[in-house]
Each structure stands twice: as C-alpha cells, then as structure tokens.
Design a protein around this motif. Sequence first.
Motif, short mmCIF file in Angstrom:
data_model
loop_
_atom_site.label_atom_id
_atom_site.label_comp_id
_atom_site.label_asym_id
_atom_site.label_seq_id
_atom_site.Cartn_x
_atom_site.Cartn_y
_atom_site.Cartn_z
N TYR A 115 99.99 157.17 -44.77
CA TYR A 115 99.41 157.30 -43.43
C TYR A 115 98.19 158.22 -43.48
N SER A 116 98.31 159.31 -44.23
CA SER A 116 97.19 160.23 -44.39
C SER A 116 96.01 159.54 -45.04
N MET A 117 96.30 158.68 -46.03
CA MET A 117 95.25 157.92 -46.69
C MET A 117 94.54 157.01 -45.70
N CYS A 118 95.34 156.32 -44.86
CA CYS A 118 94.75 155.42 -43.86
C CYS A 118 93.87 156.19 -42.88
N ALA A 119 94.31 157.39 -42.50
CA ALA A 119 93.53 158.20 -41.57
C ALA A 119 92.17 158.54 -42.18
N MET A 120 92.17 158.99 -43.43
CA MET A 120 90.91 159.33 -44.09
C MET A 120 90.07 158.09 -44.36
N ALA A 121 90.73 157.00 -44.78
CA ALA A 121 90.01 155.78 -45.13
C ALA A 121 89.30 155.18 -43.92
N CYS A 122 89.98 155.12 -42.80
CA CYS A 122 89.37 154.54 -41.60
C CYS A 122 88.18 155.38 -41.14
N GLY A 123 88.32 156.71 -41.24
CA GLY A 123 87.20 157.58 -40.89
C GLY A 123 86.01 157.38 -41.80
N CYS A 124 86.27 157.25 -43.11
CA CYS A 124 85.20 157.06 -44.08
C CYS A 124 84.51 155.71 -43.92
N ILE A 125 85.29 154.66 -43.67
CA ILE A 125 84.71 153.32 -43.51
C ILE A 125 83.80 153.28 -42.29
N LEU A 126 84.27 153.87 -41.17
CA LEU A 126 83.42 153.93 -39.98
C LEU A 126 82.16 154.75 -40.26
N MET A 128 111.45 159.74 -60.73
CA MET A 128 110.53 160.87 -60.54
C MET A 128 109.06 160.41 -60.53
N GLN A 129 108.73 159.56 -61.52
CA GLN A 129 107.34 159.10 -61.59
C GLN A 129 106.96 158.25 -60.39
N LYS A 130 107.92 157.46 -59.87
CA LYS A 130 107.65 156.65 -58.68
C LYS A 130 107.29 157.55 -57.50
N LYS A 131 108.04 158.63 -57.35
CA LYS A 131 107.76 159.57 -56.28
C LYS A 131 106.40 160.23 -56.48
N TYR A 132 106.09 160.57 -57.72
CA TYR A 132 104.81 161.20 -58.04
C TYR A 132 103.64 160.29 -57.65
N TRP A 133 103.71 159.04 -58.11
CA TRP A 133 102.62 158.12 -57.80
C TRP A 133 102.55 157.80 -56.32
N GLY A 134 103.67 157.89 -55.63
CA GLY A 134 103.67 157.68 -54.18
C GLY A 134 102.86 158.74 -53.45
N PHE A 135 102.75 159.92 -54.05
CA PHE A 135 101.90 160.98 -53.48
C PHE A 135 100.47 160.91 -54.03
N ILE A 136 100.35 160.67 -55.32
CA ILE A 136 99.06 160.75 -55.99
C ILE A 136 98.11 159.61 -55.60
N LEU A 137 98.60 158.38 -55.64
CA LEU A 137 97.72 157.24 -55.41
C LEU A 137 97.08 157.25 -54.02
N PRO A 138 97.86 157.44 -52.94
CA PRO A 138 97.20 157.47 -51.62
C PRO A 138 96.18 158.60 -51.50
N SER A 139 96.52 159.77 -52.05
CA SER A 139 95.61 160.91 -51.98
C SER A 139 94.33 160.63 -52.77
N THR A 140 94.48 160.11 -53.98
CA THR A 140 93.31 159.84 -54.82
C THR A 140 92.44 158.75 -54.22
N LEU A 141 93.06 157.71 -53.67
CA LEU A 141 92.29 156.64 -53.04
C LEU A 141 91.52 157.16 -51.83
N SER A 142 92.13 158.08 -51.08
CA SER A 142 91.46 158.67 -49.93
C SER A 142 90.21 159.41 -50.36
N PHE A 143 90.35 160.25 -51.38
CA PHE A 143 89.20 161.02 -51.85
C PHE A 143 88.19 160.14 -52.58
N LEU A 144 88.68 159.06 -53.20
CA LEU A 144 87.77 158.11 -53.84
C LEU A 144 86.85 157.50 -52.79
N LEU A 145 87.42 157.10 -51.67
CA LEU A 145 86.61 156.51 -50.61
C LEU A 145 85.65 157.55 -50.03
#
Length: 432
Positions: free
Chosen positions: A154-165, A1-18
């Motif tokens: 994938y959603s994280m990559c989409a946001m991250a690439c936009g933010c980096i540019l 359960m926690q693996k699934k949770y972090w699989g959603f949380i980490l990409p989302s948080t990293l996206s918003f962090l960037l």
Amino acid sequence: MQKKYWGFILPSTLSFLLTGIYSIIDGIFVGRAMGDMGLAAINIAWPLVALIIALGTGIGMGASVMVSLNRGAGRDDAADQMEGNALFLLVVSSLILTGILYFFGSPLMTLLGAAGEVHTHAMTYLHYILYGAVIQTVASGLTPLMRNRGAAVYSMCAMACGCILNIILDYVLILVFPLGLMGAAIATVLGQLVTLIFALFFYLKKENRISLTNIKPSGSAVKSILKVAASPFGLTYLPSVTIILMNLQCTKYGGDEAVSAYAVLAYLVSFMELLVQGISDGAQPLLSLSKGQNDKKTLRSYTLLTFALGIGVGILSGSLMFLLRHQIPVFYGTSDAAAELIIHAAPAFSLVMALYGLTKPSVSYFYATEHLKQSSTLVYGEVLLTVGTILTLPIVLKLDGVWFTMPCVQVVLSVLAVLFLLTHKKEITPSE
C-alpha cells in the motif's frame, strides 16, 4: 523468512526506483526546456527544498524504529504513543520550517551561490514548493510508518501514484505549458498530495486510527523519536549538503557549465541513492523488530541480505554510469562545454555509486538497531570529511579536485563502516 523479507524489500525498492526515475525525468524536462540555467537554478535551490523531505523522512524513520523496537519487546502501548507523537512532530516541524524558508529563503539562496536570473528562477521554485511544504513533510513521514505496519505494498502504491502524477504534470507544466520551474514545483506538490491522500485513507481506517491521546506530545516519546531521527534525517539530507559545497566550488573553479554538469551527475547519483534507500528502508522494520526480540539468527539473515543487495546495486549502477557517460549529456540537453565536463567526471562519480552500496546500508543498519553513535558518526563524519576535502583538494587540483572530493570521502567512510561492522559482529552471531 526470505518471503517475508522480500515482501518488505520489493515494494519499498520499487517505490524509490520510481522516485529515482522521476528525479531523472524531471531533470531532463528542465534541461530541455530551460537549458543550463534551469538545471543550475533547480540544483542550487534543491538543498533548501530537500530540508522539507529530509525532515519528514527523519521523523518518520525515527518513529518507525522506535515503534518496531517497542513492539518487538512487547510494549505495544509505547509503540502506539511513538506513532502518534510522530504525527504531531511532522505537522508542527513542517510549519516551523515553512516559516523559516519563506522569510529567509532569498538570502540563503544567495549564500548558496545563486545570482541574477539563476537566483530569480531558484526563488520561484522554492516559493511554489513552500505552498505545499506541510503536505510533503507529512506525506514523506507517514510513508515509512505505513510500511512499518506491514502495509509495504500500500505504501508503494501511495508513492508510485504520486510519482506517476508528478511525471505527467512535469511534462504538461514544463514542456506543453512552459511554466518553467514554477511548473516543476507545482507538479511536485500535487504528486505529494496524492501520496498524502493515500496515507490519510490508511489512517482513517478503524484498525489503523491514531488516538488523540497518543498524538498528545510526550517529552520522552518526542526525545526518543528525535534521537533516532538524527541519523535518517542526516542520511537523507547529506546529499544536499554535498550539493551546496559542490555548487559553490563548481562555480568558483568551472563556472555555470560546471554547475550544470554537476547537476546532471547529482541527478544520477541521487537515483542510485534512492535505490539503496529503498532497500534499507524496506529492511528497517524487520531489523528493528528482530533487534527488539533479541533474535540474533533472524537479524543476521536480514542484515546479510540487505548488504548483499546494497553492494550489488552500487556496483551495477556505477558500472552503467561509466559505460553510458557519453550518452548522458545527450539525454539532458546540456551545452557542449557541460557535456565534456560530465564525460570527464563520470568515472569519479561511478566509484561514488559503487561505494554508496556499502556506506548507506551501514548507516541504516546502525540506526535500525539503535546503535546511534555509529550511525551518527558515519552520517555527520561524512559532512566533516566533505567540507575538509572540498575546501582543500581543489586548491591543488582545481576543478578535478571538486570531482575527486566525493570518491575520496566515500573511500574513508567505507573503511570506517567495515570497522564498525566488524566491531558489532557478535551482535548478529547466534549463540551455539
């Protein structure tokens, strides 16, 4: 359960962090290139610009909740229709908003307190943003829908690439080629275009395509999406309402230096808010799915993890802001007068950051589990409290009353959030 949770949380948080890092860097570039005037102009213009992003986020999150609830209950056809109708709403609503802001932007900017050169710079920023308003709305709305399909990375990559540019273009168009706020706006639009391109590629894949039948507007689907969207829209846009009120009172009680000081503080608070939003948005699909499945044990686990993370981030962010309050003005290149105000007001805003770790996840939890009265009460109650406090407290405390407004509001909302959570404790308590 926690693996699934972090699989959603980490990409989302990293996206918003960037995204938060971009927000801070954007302010540094503007401050160093244009000084207090540039910071004041972009801060005054932001409440109008933020409507574009809040609109997309509200519709996207509202649809995501309804998609997850329906899938959890086994209603896949209804879930597909919600996703298709979300795309329709994103395009149509963004076109309407663009027209409104284009024709009424100037008088609205005046109402927000812009005058003289600040008004000119603010309008330049708004006009160039509007050229890509549809891009920004659709991109910000499709991002949570992709995450809701399990494509969190994938959603994280989409946001991250936009933010980096965006960051790269900010440097080029603000510092190398001194285009000022026009450059900042162009960088923002092009960054969001990259995110949109990622989203379009995702939905062009055969397994992810949205059928024309599901895009065709359905009254019940549209109503369901908008009903839930009211809370995430308010949650996303509320900081901008606060900015409007704070700018007006800063101008009245402290002048341009106070507006500039608040602009810097608002950048930092927004950064922390984005971190908490990343946690909350990442958890939303799991919370909504568990609610739809009536799985109280899983819902409880995800809820506790989300609040623990939110509160932890809030306390850490507030502590860092307090400890680094003397260094913050140096990074932003503010005037000496604005720097003194930032140092003075930073402790109050540190408390705001700490309390956001509780109040913001509370709102997200309630709309993710379809408790819309509670989420709307917290969101729009904050608006009412902010209006009442900022109009009365400065009468007695002058500029200090402006700085103390947000901490006072967050203390009240924290108490209210705890009471609401205790009332719904049984919902996440599994039966013996």
